[in-house]
Each structure stands twice: as C-alpha cells, then as structure tokens.
Design an enzyme around this catalytic site. Sequence first.
Site, PDB file in Angstrom:
ATOM      1  N   ALA A 158       0.828  -1.205   0.000  1.00  0.00           N
ATOM      2  CA  ALA A 158       0.000   0.000   0.000  1.00  0.00           C
ATOM      3  C   ALA A 158       0.865   1.259   0.000  1.00  0.00           C
ATOM      4  CB  ALA A 158      -0.946   0.000   1.196  1.00  0.00           C
ATOM      5  N   TYR A 159       1.917   1.246   0.818  1.00  0.00           N
ATOM      6  CA  TYR A 159       2.818   2.395   0.876  1.00  0.00           C
ATOM      7  C   TYR A 159       3.485   2.626  -0.474  1.00  0.00           C
ATOM      8  CZ  TYR A 159       6.768   5.332   2.249  1.00  0.00           C
ATOM      9  OH  TYR A 159       7.699   6.343   2.334  1.00  0.00           O
ATOM     10  N   LYS A 163       3.020   5.871  -3.150  1.00  0.00           N
ATOM     11  CA  LYS A 163       4.104   6.740  -3.605  1.00  0.00           C
ATOM     12  C   LYS A 163       4.208   6.755  -5.132  1.00  0.00           C
ATOM     13  CE  LYS A 163       5.313   8.193   0.417  1.00  0.00           C
ATOM     14  NZ  LYS A 163       5.033   9.597   0.814  1.00  0.00           N
ATOM     15  N   ARG A 193      16.823   8.015   9.287  1.00  0.00           N
ATOM     16  CA  ARG A 193      16.600   7.654  10.680  1.00  0.00           C
ATOM     17  C   ARG A 193      15.454   8.486  11.272  1.00  0.00           C
ATOM     18  NH1 ARG A 193      22.186   7.556  10.223  1.00  0.00           N
ATOM     19  NH2 ARG A 193      22.421   9.660  11.105  1.00  0.00           N
ATOM     20  N   THR A 194      14.248   7.971  11.127  1.00  0.00           N
ATOM     21  CA  THR A 194      13.038   8.579  11.689  1.00  0.00           C
ATOM     22  C   THR A 194      12.230   7.467  12.342  1.00  0.00           C
ATOM     23  OG1 THR A 194      11.764   8.220   9.669  1.00  0.00           O
ATOM     24  CG2 THR A 194      12.971  10.311   9.853  1.00  0.00           C
TER      25      THR A 194
END
Length: 235
Positions: A158-159, A163, A193-194
């Site tokens: 889905a992601y 996009k 890095r999140t």
Amino acid sequence: MKRKIAIITGANRGIGFEIAKQLGKLGVTVIMTARKEDQGRATCDKLKKEGLDVHFHQLEMTNESSIHKLADDMQEQFGVVDILVNNAGINIDGNKDTTNIDLDTVRTTMETNVYGPLLLSQVLIPLMQSSADGRIVNVSSSMGALNEGMGGYGGNFAYSMSKTALNALTIKLAGDISSSRITVNSMCPGWVRTDMGTAAAPRSVEQGADTAVWLATGDVGMTGKFFRDREVISW
C-alpha cells in the site's frame, strides 16, 4: 524583502520537522501542520525558541473540511502561499503483501498519502498563483519507483503504491499548471533515521530534508521531475 510563506504537512517530527527548521533558517515563514495539535504546537515552540518565524496549524489530511479550513486561514492571514511541501505520510502495511493485505489498509494509505496532497494542492494553488515563484514539493520514495521494482518483493504494498500514485500526481499536476509560475516536483529522501525509517537507517534527517529544501528554494529550473540528492532520477 517580503518573506516567503511555506506550508509543510507532517511537520511535527522527522523529515517534516527538519524541513521546517531548514526553511526557517533561510528566512522563510513556515506554517507547520500536524494532525495532533498538542504535539504540533510543542515542536513548533522548539523552533520559535531558536528565533525562527514558525506557526502551527492543525491539519487532518483525510478530512476535507480540515484542508479547506487551512486554505481559508492562509487566505485571511497571508493572502499568498509560496511553498507547499506535501510531507505527511503513513506506512501501516506491516509485513503484508499483495496477496493478503486488507483493503482498509490500502484505502487509508491512499487517502493520507495521495488524496490528501491532491486536495491540498487544489485548494492552495489559487493562493500560490499570487506568488512570483510557487513551489510544490511532494515527498515520495524510491519504493514508488517503477524502474526500481517499487521496493522489490514482500511487504509495503500500500505504501509503495501510494508513492507511485503520488509521483503520477506530480507529473499530471505539473503539466496541468505548466502555464503558471508554479513548479511541481517529487523527491526521495532516502532511508532516513526517523520513526518510520527506524534507527537502522543510514541517513540523517538533515540529509533526508536537503533535497526538499533545495526544491523549495533553490535554482532548480525544472518541473514534473523526480529527485534524489538534488539529481533527477527515473520514475
């Protein structure tokens, strides 16, 4: 010289927060939006303490009334928007792939990652027409790149699909408003890095935000393109 006005969605953390910080340091007036008001105001206050001209506005990307309210308030307060960074996005796929993902996950992802940016762009373009140099920046991902196999096999369907659709929106919107002074581009921040990217990611938020800030303020001279590290990449 009049300050530029920028709206950044999902600006309460991660890449969105860093974009707001970098734009603020460039002298841009930044409207930071987030779904959760308490978190949004807290992070906005952090940048205010650094002397940056930042403001908070609550925004729910899946709520049409919330999107229209933002546009109405920007019209009343500023009368113009110069920069829109469609950064807010979700990845709630888990480990499911095309064979077992449920449609509710797909719908929710598309509503947040595609339909929200579409409507927000629609309602803000009239305000951006008053800008001498309007910029719309869509924060996408190489996981939506068809030539890179949309991230390969496995989860994140889905992601990845959202996009790819966001990139399609970039191409079509850029063409539909090509006679205006507004450019529309997508960018891939890389694996950062999140909270979404996790601590295992190799890139810092500063690196992830750099291309978005450049597309919003730099001498780009292109529209309807996909960028990573300030270079055009394939769809």
